[in-house]
Design an enzyme around this catalytic site. Structure first.
Site, PDB file in Angstrom:
ATOM      1  N   LYS A 221       0.845  -1.196   0.000  1.00 52.26           N
ATOM      2  CA  LYS A 221       0.000   0.000   0.000  1.00 52.26           C
ATOM      3  C   LYS A 221       0.884   1.252   0.000  1.00 52.26           C
ATOM      4  CE  LYS A 221      -3.887  -2.405   2.103  1.00 52.26           C
ATOM      5  NZ  LYS A 221      -4.639  -2.788   3.309  1.00 52.26           N
TER       6      LYS A 221
ATOM      7  N   GLN B  52      -4.439  -1.640   9.487  1.00 56.35           N
ATOM      8  CA  GLN B  52      -4.444  -2.963   8.865  1.00 56.35           C
ATOM      9  C   GLN B  52      -5.052  -3.998   9.806  1.00 56.35           C
ATOM     10  OE1 GLN B  52      -3.600  -3.533   5.686  1.00 56.35           O
ATOM     11  NE2 GLN B  52      -4.038  -5.715   5.842  1.00 56.35           N
TER      12      GLN B  52
ATOM     13  N   ASP C  38     -10.682   3.517   4.185  1.00 52.20           N
ATOM     14  CA  ASP C  38     -10.958   2.084   4.070  1.00 52.20           C
ATOM     15  C   ASP C  38     -12.468   1.829   3.975  1.00 52.20           C
ATOM     16  OD1 ASP C  38      -9.262  -0.011   3.793  1.00 52.20           O
ATOM     17  OD2 ASP C  38      -9.131  -0.517   5.913  1.00 52.20           O
TER      18      ASP C  38
END
Ligand code: GUN
Length: 299
Positions: free
Chosen positions: A54, A98, A121
Site C-alpha cells: 500500500k 491494517q 478504508d
C-alpha cells in the site's frame, strides 16, 4: 468460446497513471500533497506485505505515506491515542489500520475512532451508513474495485440479477448495496448468499443444490466466500454470465487460486476475472483513489 478475461492488473496500472497526473495537477494548483497513514500492529507476515504494498503504491502516484508500525503488545489505549493523533494531523487525509489486529484489541473501537472524514478504508459506521442510505462518501476498497472493473470494461449491470456469495462487512454486504444503488453503476437486482443459504431445519444441513439454483440465475456472479478453493465449477454458472472472483487461496508457495474453478468456468461464462491479477490489484488502487478524494474534500 472461452470467456473474456477482466485484467485487474492492467486496469490498476492505467488508473494509477491517471491518479499520478491528478496528484501532479493538485500540486500545481498549490494544494497539499495527499497523505495516507498506514498503521500496522504486530508482525503478521501477510499484513506486513499488504502494508508495504500500500505504501509503495502511494509513492508511485505521489501520495505521501506515513507507515506506523507498532509492537504486538501495544495496548488499546496506545493505539487509540495514535489514531487520535492522526485524526488531528493535517498532512494525513486517510487512515488505514491494517486488520486483523491482535486479539487483545477491540477492532470495532479502533475503527470507530478513525475520523469519518479520513476513513478511506470505508469500514467505519459513518461510511457504512452513508452507503446504506445510497449517498456514499468512501466506498470500501475491494467492492469498489469490483465495481470499477465492471464499469471500466463497459459492463452495465442495470436490470441484471447479481448474485453475491458471501455476506462479509468488507465485501459482500457493501457490494450488494453498491450494485443496488439507483446510479449508473448500480440498478441490479441483488441476491446475497451465505453459509446458511439452502439450509434445511429438517436435515440440519445445507443443500448445495439450492445455492446452485440461485447462482445459475446470476447474470453477474461475485464469489466472495473465501472458504473453499475452486468451490464454484461450470455447473453453477448461467451460460454467458459475468463471473468475478474475490476469493484468494494459496495452493502452494507460488500458486494462488480463487473461489472459482477458473479453467472450467471460463468455458461457460462470457467474462471472468483471474486470480491473481483480477480484483486484487484493484483494491489498493481504490484506497489511493479514496485518499485523493479525501485530500480534495479537505480543501
Ligand atoms: N485486511 C485485509 N483486508 C483489509 C482491508 O481491506 N483493510 C484493512 N484495513 N485491513 C485489511
Amino acid at each position: 468460446m472461452p470467456a473474456k478475461i477482466l485484467d485487474g492488473a492492467q486496469l490498476a496500472q492505467t488508473m494509477q497513471v491517471e491518479m499520478k497526473a491528478e496528484v501532479e495537477e493538485l500540486l500545481r494548483q498549490g494544494r497539499p500533497r495527499p497523505g495516507l497513514a498506514a498503521v500496522l500492529v504486530g508482525t503478521d507476515p501477510a499484513s506486513q506485505v499488504y502494508v508495504k504494498n500500500k505504501c509503495l503504491a502511494c509513492e508511485k502516484v505521489g501520495i505521501q505515506s506515513f507507515k506506523k508500525e507498532l509492537p504486538e503488545q501495544t495496548t488499546q489505549a496506545e493505539l487509540l491515542a495514535l489514531v487520535e493523533e492522526l485524526n488531528r494531523d493535517p498532512a494525513v487525509h486517510g487512515i488505514l489500520v491494517q486488520l486483523p489486529l491482535p486479539k487483545h484489541i477491540d477492532t470495532l473501537a479502533v475503527i470507530r475512532k478513525i475520523s469519518p472524514l479520513k476513513d478511506v478504508d470505508g469500514m467505519g459506521p459513518e461510511s457504512t451508513g452513508l452507503l446504506a442510505a445510497g449517498t456514499p462518501r468512501f466506498l470500501p476498497c475491494t467492492p469498489a474495485g469490483v465495481q470499477q472493473l465492471l464499469v471500466r470494461n463497459g459492463i452495465d449491470v442495470t436490470g441484471w440479477h447479481a448474485v453475491i456469495i458471501g455476506r462479509s462487512n468488507i465485501v459482500g454486504k457493501p457490494l450488494a448495496l453498491m450494485l443496488l444503488r439507483d446510479a449508473a453503476d448500480g440498478n441490479a437486482t441483488v441476491t446475497v448468499c451465505h453459509t446458511r443459504t439452502g439450509w434445511s431445519p429438517q436435515t440440519g444441513k445445507v443443500d448445495i443444490e439450492k445455492l446452485q439454483a440461485l447462482t445459475r440465475q446470476a447474470d453477474l456472479l461475485v464469489a466472495a466466500a473465501g472458504r473453499t478453493p475452486k468451490l464454484i465449477t461450470a455447473d453453477w454458472i448461467k451460460p454467458g454470465a459475468v463471473v468475478v472472483d474475490v476469493g484468494i487461496h494459496r495452493l502452494a508457495p507460488k500458486k494462488l487460486c480463487g473461489d472459482v474453478d477458473f479453467d472450467s468456468v471460463k468455458e461457460v461464462a462470457s467474462t471472468i476475472t483471474p486470480v491473481p491479477g483480477g480484483v486484487g490489484p484493484m483494491t489498493i488502487t481504490m484506497l489511493l483513489r479514496n485518499t485523493i478524494a479525501s485530500a480534495r474534500a479537505f480543501l
